[in-house]
Structure formats: C-alpha cells, structure tokens
Design a protein around this motif. Structure first.
Motif, PDB file in Angstrom:
ATOM      1  N   ARG A 133     -45.229  26.989   7.271  1.00 12.41           N
ATOM      2  CA  ARG A 133     -45.571  26.852   8.808  1.00 12.41           C
ATOM      3  C   ARG A 133     -45.706  28.394   9.112  1.00 12.41           C
ATOM      4  NH1 ARG A 133     -45.963  22.695   7.618  1.00 12.41           N
ATOM      5  NH2 ARG A 133     -45.113  20.744   8.830  1.00 12.41           N
ATOM      6  N   ARG A 176     -51.634  28.525  12.192  1.00 13.95           N
ATOM      7  CA  ARG A 176     -51.984  27.476  11.283  1.00 13.95           C
ATOM      8  C   ARG A 176     -52.809  26.330  12.136  1.00 13.95           C
ATOM      9  NH1 ARG A 176     -48.915  22.933  11.046  1.00 13.95           N
ATOM     10  NH2 ARG A 176     -49.072  21.660   9.235  1.00 13.95           N
ATOM     11  N   LYS A 177     -52.230  25.869  13.218  1.00 15.94           N
ATOM     12  CA  LYS A 177     -53.126  25.021  14.039  1.00 15.94           C
ATOM     13  C   LYS A 177     -54.340  25.368  14.442  1.00 15.94           C
ATOM     14  CE  LYS A 177     -48.925  22.986  16.227  1.00 15.94           C
ATOM     15  NZ  LYS A 177     -48.344  22.416  17.271  1.00 15.94           N
TER      16      LYS A 177
END
Length: 301
Positions: free
Chosen positions: A122, A126-127
């Motif tokens: 994470r 990332r998204k």
C-alpha cells in the motif's frame, strides 16, 4: 461358513433396482444433447477456416480458381511452400522471433514486478497508478502512430528490432499487469508469512512459495503477450522498412507483388500456414500451464 441364498423375488427386485439406477445415471437430457451438438457445430465453424487455409496451400492455382471447390487436396503438393520459403522469409522470421522474445521477456518482467507492488503493498498513488493502467488501454493505437514514429526517429531506432520491441512492450504491459494482478491477489499473503515464521527471509519465502504458484499466471500472460507481438501489423508497418520486415509485413508482400497480375492464393495460403506454425507449436508446449493459469486466475482467495 454357510451362505444364505436370497429368494428369487428378492433377487429380481435387486436386479430391477440396479437397472433402474443405471438408466437414471445414463439418462441424457434433451438440453444436453442440444448443447453438445451446438458445441460441435461451433467447433467445426471455428476450425474450418484453418483447415481451408492448409488445404488451399497444397493446391495449384488452376484448382483454386476452379468453380468447383476442392475440400481434400488429392494430388496436392508442397510446391507453394517451397516457393514462399526464400531468403526474405528467413530474414522476416528472424526479425519476428527477435522482437517477440524481447518484448515477451520484458513485458512479463515489468508486469510481474508491477503486479506484486500493486497487490502486496500500500503506497501513495497506488489507486492513481491502477487507474492510469486502465485508461491507457482505452487509447486508440492509431492515435499514437505519429508520436511513436517521431520518438523512434529521434532515438535512431527506426527499422530496428529494439525500437519495435520498445513499442510492443509499452503496448502490451498495461493489460499484462492487469492479468497478473489477479493471479497475485489470488495467492494469500499468509503463505509467505508462514514461511517467514519458519525461518525464511521475505525473498526466500517469495521465491519458494509465491513464485511457483504464479507460474500458471505467468504462462497465461506470456501467451497473451506472445500473440499480440507475433501478429501485430500496424505498428510494424509504420516503424519498419522493406528491408526489416516482420512476418505479417512479409505476408502482405504476396498481395502487393500481385497487383499487376492474378494473386497466387496458393502461395498466400502457404505463407499464412507457415506464419501460424510457430503459434501452434507454442500453444502445444504451454497448453497445460495456460489452462490451469486461466482457471486459477478466475478464482480469488
């Protein structure tokens, strides 16, 4: 030890029960018959163009131009194959093999590392990275031709296997990342944690536990990358010259060379068959791993 014989009526009842159960098991539903027949018909429709290509490659031009189709090449020969296997074929084959191997290797390497990072860690952005990978797939390839040509020209990579490989890698990596991401997400991280508890380092746990489980996914992704690179035509048409052709460009030459005369469809079909042979061999080698990879990639958890 004595054996007590069953009465005749009891034996008859047992036989009837066995026969009834057997009929119940072998009973075929009409819907199953329909779908089986439909699958066979669709299979024949799918296979027929391939069969017709191979069949036509063994026939003479006069037979192919006849109004009566020839479904079985009795009296056929391999003359068309001998005619198309020229020095230009070997040059195009070497170029296609070189470009495809380079592109597939680096596609799998980059996609593998990216899918591990997306699924296991994470991090900030990332998204956004995942969304960018998805949006890149929506860009039409034709809209990038001018930019790709100018970029390769400035880098001195026009008509070059390395330049074409770079473009193939850039085109194939995004979807390959999506494919491998599903496989990585389907492998529980607890397996690595358990191995680390047993004394392995993170790297050793990954190499001994996760990587073998990812093998089917890597094969399935490699098949996709191989097909995309081996059969690609438009980017190669823009970047490569007549002296550095790939097999799809070499195959187009049979039609272009025949613009002033009748097209020799026997040679065209023979050349198409030759181009398809490496793909068939590749599938035969990896089909077991590819099937298990496609199935395991559909199950998460």
């Amino acid at each position: 030890m004595s054996v007590t014989a069953l009465p005749d009526k009891a034996v008859t009842d047992v036989e009837k029960t066995i026969v009834s159960d057997h009929k119940r098991r072998v009973r075929v539903r009409p819907s199953n018959v329909f779908f089986n027949v439909l699958a066979i018909v669709l299979g024949i429709i799918w296979v027929f163009p391939v069969y017709w290509m191979v069949n036509s490659s063994m026939l003479s031009p006069s037979t192919l131009e006849s109004a009566t189709p020839t479904f079985i090449p009795f009296g056929g020969s391999f003359q068309n194959f001998m005619s198309v296997i020229t020095p230009s074929f070997w040059s195009a084959l070497a170029m296609s093999v070189t470009v495809t191997l380079i592109a597939v290797f680096f596609c799998l390497l980059f996609a593998f590392l990216a899918s591990i990072a997306i699924s296991r860690f994470r991090f900030r952005g990332r998204k956004t990275f995942i969304l960018a990978v998805l949006l890149i797939q929506m860009l039409p390839a034709e809209g990038l031709f001018i930019a790709q040509y100018k970029m390769m020209s400035e880098l001195g990579l026009l008509s070059n296997a390395l330049g074409l490989s770079l473009l193939y890698i850039a085109a194939v990596v995004p979807f390959t990342v999506w494919m491998l991401r599903g496989f990585v997400a389907g492998i529980p991280a607890e397996l690595e944690e358990a191995a680390m508890v047993d004394g392995l380092s993170r790297t050793q746990a990954f190499m001994r536990i996760t990587l073998p489980l990812l093998a089917p996914g890597l094969v399935a992704s490699g098949v996709y990358a191989f097909l995309q690179c081996w059969n690609e035509f438009t980017v190669a048409l823009v970047i490569m010259s007549a002296d550095t052709q790939t097999l799809p460009l070499w195959l187009r030459g049979f039609v272009q060379a025949s613009q002033t005369r009748a097209i020799d469809w026997g040679q065209v079909m023979a050349a198409s068959t030759i181009v398809a042979i490496p793909v068939i061999i590749f599938f035969l080698i990896v089909q077991g791993r590819m099937t298990s990879g496609l199935v395991s990639g559909a199950v998460k958890g």
